[in-house]
Motif scaffolding. Structure first.
Motif, PDB file in Angstrom:
ATOM      1  N   PHE A   1       0.842  -1.196   0.000  1.00  0.00           N
ATOM      2  CA  PHE A   1       0.000   0.000   0.000  1.00  0.00           C
ATOM      3  C   PHE A   1       0.880   1.249   0.000  1.00  0.00           C
ATOM      4  O   PHE A   1       2.001   1.220   0.506  1.00  0.00           O
ATOM      5  CB  PHE A   1      -0.922   0.008   1.225  1.00  0.00           C
ATOM      6  CG  PHE A   1      -1.956  -1.079   1.201  1.00  0.00           C
ATOM      7  CD1 PHE A   1      -3.014  -1.027   0.310  1.00  0.00           C
ATOM      8  CD2 PHE A   1      -1.876  -2.165   2.057  1.00  0.00           C
ATOM      9  CE1 PHE A   1      -3.970  -2.033   0.272  1.00  0.00           C
ATOM     10  CE2 PHE A   1      -2.825  -3.173   2.038  1.00  0.00           C
ATOM     11  CZ  PHE A   1      -3.870  -3.105   1.139  1.00  0.00           C
TER      12      PHE A   1
ATOM     13  N   SER B   1      -1.117   5.585   3.388  1.00  0.00           N
ATOM     14  CA  SER B   1      -2.489   5.135   3.131  1.00  0.00           C
ATOM     15  C   SER B   1      -3.212   4.734   4.416  1.00  0.00           C
ATOM     16  O   SER B   1      -2.589   4.404   5.439  1.00  0.00           O
ATOM     17  CB  SER B   1      -2.470   3.937   2.179  1.00  0.00           C
ATOM     18  OG  SER B   1      -1.886   2.812   2.815  1.00  0.00           O
ATOM     19  N   ASN B   2      -4.518   4.753   4.337  1.00  0.00           N
ATOM     20  CA  ASN B   2      -5.356   4.299   5.437  1.00  0.00           C
ATOM     21  C   ASN B   2      -5.069   2.832   5.764  1.00  0.00           C
ATOM     22  O   ASN B   2      -5.019   2.445   6.931  1.00  0.00           O
ATOM     23  CB  ASN B   2      -6.832   4.494   5.082  1.00  0.00           C
ATOM     24  CG  ASN B   2      -7.741   4.025   6.192  1.00  0.00           C
ATOM     25  OD1 ASN B   2      -7.635   4.460   7.321  1.00  0.00           O
ATOM     26  ND2 ASN B   2      -8.642   3.105   5.866  1.00  0.00           N
ATOM     27  N   GLU B   3      -4.841   2.032   4.729  1.00  0.00           N
ATOM     28  CA  GLU B   3      -4.595   0.597   4.936  1.00  0.00           C
ATOM     29  C   GLU B   3      -3.307   0.376   5.733  1.00  0.00           C
ATOM     30  O   GLU B   3      -3.274  -0.461   6.636  1.00  0.00           O
ATOM     31  CB  GLU B   3      -4.537  -0.122   3.588  1.00  0.00           C
ATOM     32  CG  GLU B   3      -5.832  -0.047   2.793  1.00  0.00           C
ATOM     33  CD  GLU B   3      -6.078   1.300   2.113  1.00  0.00           C
ATOM     34  OE1 GLU B   3      -7.248   1.603   1.846  1.00  0.00           O
ATOM     35  OE2 GLU B   3      -5.099   2.047   1.868  1.00  0.00           O
ATOM     36  N   ASN B   4      -2.257   1.147   5.423  1.00  0.00           N
ATOM     37  CA  ASN B   4      -1.019   1.035   6.203  1.00  0.00           C
ATOM     38  C   ASN B   4      -1.224   1.512   7.635  1.00  0.00           C
ATOM     39  O   ASN B   4      -0.629   0.969   8.562  1.00  0.00           O
ATOM     40  CB  ASN B   4       0.130   1.794   5.542  1.00  0.00           C
ATOM     41  CG  ASN B   4       0.858   0.948   4.525  1.00  0.00           C
ATOM     42  OD1 ASN B   4       0.713  -0.272   4.477  1.00  0.00           O
ATOM     43  ND2 ASN B   4       1.655   1.586   3.687  1.00  0.00           N
TER      44      ASN B   4
ATOM     45  N   LEU C   1      -8.470  -4.761   8.594  1.00  0.00           N
ATOM     46  CA  LEU C   1      -7.746  -4.528   7.345  1.00  0.00           C
ATOM     47  C   LEU C   1      -8.602  -4.902   6.139  1.00  0.00           C
ATOM     48  O   LEU C   1      -8.646  -4.171   5.151  1.00  0.00           O
ATOM     49  CB  LEU C   1      -6.436  -5.322   7.343  1.00  0.00           C
ATOM     50  CG  LEU C   1      -5.567  -5.181   6.099  1.00  0.00           C
ATOM     51  CD1 LEU C   1      -5.192  -3.727   5.840  1.00  0.00           C
ATOM     52  CD2 LEU C   1      -4.325  -6.053   6.227  1.00  0.00           C
TER      53      LEU C   1
ATOM     54  N   ALA D   1     -10.997  -2.153   5.473  1.00  0.00           N
ATOM     55  CA  ALA D   1     -10.343  -1.008   4.823  1.00  0.00           C
ATOM     56  C   ALA D   1     -10.119  -1.293   3.337  1.00  0.00           C
ATOM     57  O   ALA D   1     -10.292  -0.406   2.496  1.00  0.00           O
ATOM     58  CB  ALA D   1      -9.011  -0.702   5.518  1.00  0.00           C
ATOM     59  N   ILE D   2      -9.752  -2.529   3.005  1.00  0.00           N
ATOM     60  CA  ILE D   2      -9.555  -2.917   1.606  1.00  0.00           C
ATOM     61  C   ILE D   2     -10.882  -2.875   0.853  1.00  0.00           C
ATOM     62  O   ILE D   2     -10.960  -2.380  -0.270  1.00  0.00           O
ATOM     63  CB  ILE D   2      -8.887  -4.302   1.508  1.00  0.00           C
ATOM     64  CG1 ILE D   2      -7.451  -4.227   2.041  1.00  0.00           C
ATOM     65  CG2 ILE D   2      -8.919  -4.837   0.086  1.00  0.00           C
ATOM     66  CD1 ILE D   2      -6.793  -5.579   2.270  1.00  0.00           C
TER      67      ILE D   2
END
Length: 160
Positions: A28, A32-35, A85, A88-89
């Motif tokens: 990512f 990023s939001n995912e990280n 996670l 978020a994905i």
């Protein structure tokens, strides 16, 4: 980005889209939001726990570098962290789908939307087996907004 990974199982269409977009292992963007989700829920391997290995159907996701939580020591994510996670994905997928299909969402007739969704799936590496799933997801999203009095379609005719 470290060489350490966590492994998650995703719905097939989501896995195809994610790997097509970000490669495998998935990396990512730095901020990023995912990280942020990964950094929040990553922790040290609990005592007595065996390190994870990739299983059939898993997607490898690279753990981002962090001074506070170096991946060499912090490389375990529990099931609840993985669930966060995955959410978020899924949110990222919906944003991508909706943004790129917005023109068709605004169409008053909706004619041709099915073929546009199929083309979108092809462009994003999603196999024909999963086009119907993505189409249903798109229409359910549009319907949910409409049922809450948020009209996303344009009912006026374009003047030429």
């Amino acid at each position: 980005m470290s060489q350490f990974c966590i492994y998650v199982k995703l719905k097939p269409y989501l896995a195809e889209w994610l790997v097509n977009s970000l490669g495998e292992p998935v990396r990512f963007p730095d901020n990023s939001n995912e990280n942020a989700v990964i950094r929040t829920f990553i922790r040290q391997l609990p005592p007595g726990t065996v390190p994870e290995v990739k299983e059939e159907g898993d997607i490898a996701i690279a753990i981002p570098d962090s001074r506070a939580k170096p991946p060499m020591r912090y490389n375990y994510m529990g099931e609840r962290g993985k669930k966060a996670l995955k959410e978020a994905i899924e949110d990222l997928f919906i944003q991508n789908l909706w943004t790129e299909m917005a023109h068709f969402a605004l169409s008053s007739t909706g004619k041709g939307v099915n073929s546009y969704i199929a083309a979108w799936c092809e462009m994003h590496g999603i196999s024909l087996d999963h086009v119907e799933t993505v189409r249903q997801k798109y229409f359910r999203l549009r319907k949910a907004y409409t049922e809450n009095n948020i009209e996303l379609r344009n009912f006026s005719r374009e003047k030429k």
